[in-house]
Scaffold this active site. Sequence first.
Site, mmCIF file in Angstrom:
data_model
loop_
_atom_site.group_PDB
_atom_site.id
_atom_site.type_symbol
_atom_site.label_atom_id
_atom_site.label_comp_id
_atom_site.label_asym_id
_atom_site.label_seq_id
_atom_site.Cartn_x
_atom_site.Cartn_y
_atom_site.Cartn_z
ATOM 1 C CB VAL A 198 -0.980 -0.047 1.229
ATOM 2 C CG1 VAL A 198 -2.104 -1.032 1.130
ATOM 3 C CG2 VAL A 198 -0.248 -0.040 2.564
ATOM 4 C CB SER A 249 -5.976 1.800 16.457
ATOM 5 O OG SER A 249 -5.709 1.647 17.750
ATOM 6 C CE1 TYR A 255 -1.279 0.156 15.375
ATOM 7 C CE2 TYR A 255 -2.134 1.207 16.816
ATOM 8 C CZ TYR A 255 -2.038 0.176 15.940
ATOM 9 O OH TYR A 255 -3.274 -0.349 15.587
ATOM 10 C CB VAL A 286 -8.221 -7.674 16.740
ATOM 11 C CG1 VAL A 286 -8.861 -8.564 15.836
ATOM 12 C CG2 VAL A 286 -9.272 -6.169 16.788
#
Length: 273
Positions: free
Chosen positions: A77, A155, A173, A206
């Site tokens: 990506v 998130s 992040y 997750v």
Amino acid sequence: MSGPLTGKVALVTGAARGQGRSHALRLAEDGADIIAVDICGQIDTVHYPMSNPADLDETVAEVEKLDRRIVARQADVRDAATLNKVVAEGIAELGRIDIIVANAGIACQSVRESDDLQTFLDTVAVNLTGVYNTVHAAVDKLIEQGSGSIILTGSTQALSGRGGNGSGAQDGYTASKHGVTGLMRTWSYWLAPKGIRVNTVNPTGVDSPMVNNDVIAEWLEQDPDAAGVLANHMPVPVVAPRDISAAVAWLASDESRYVTGVALPVDAGFLIK
């Protein structure tokens, strides 16, 4: 098979495994055909094993078991030119595009030796620039059709600073996921008059290969504060990919036809703790 997404086509990045595979399968269960994209390779600053071509093949097989069509391609990506090419191939083969799920992402948290600056740059490049590239690979088709739903994987870290430690991994992040929220907000404003909705889904941890691996386990073991800081308020350590996919499927469907500009937590109470 008929369902709420019958006749529609969904682009899903990071589709080889984890949340991406789960999203592709749920959207296929609801009737959509799938354009599946994944890097199927390793990034040097990511210490856990990333996806491989066999993982993407498994996603293809699972979608086909649902009697849906799927076009699967390997692409990074971060590479806009290649991503544009493979998305165009998918649209040409399946005939349209209705849903974009910009899901591909990395989490480089680790106690292993790493280059902090490069880790930061790689994380932002995948998690933020990759989202930008993904949407721009297909948004013109949505505008041409006058409809569509764009779902970005955010998130809880897009809405919180919990767990900050000054590392390239954590800074990258958190910054990248906050940036995804900003893209969602500016795009939802831009695209609402054109009949296109843009939202984020914001998971807590997750149970996927990005979280459930030896590198993250080692990090949590050696940093006793990390597990407490990242804990949910409900008594579950992580949620299942299908829990996030249910939110993605709702945001993709006409059931949420007037929902746009929303950051939707699926977080087991993380953000209220």
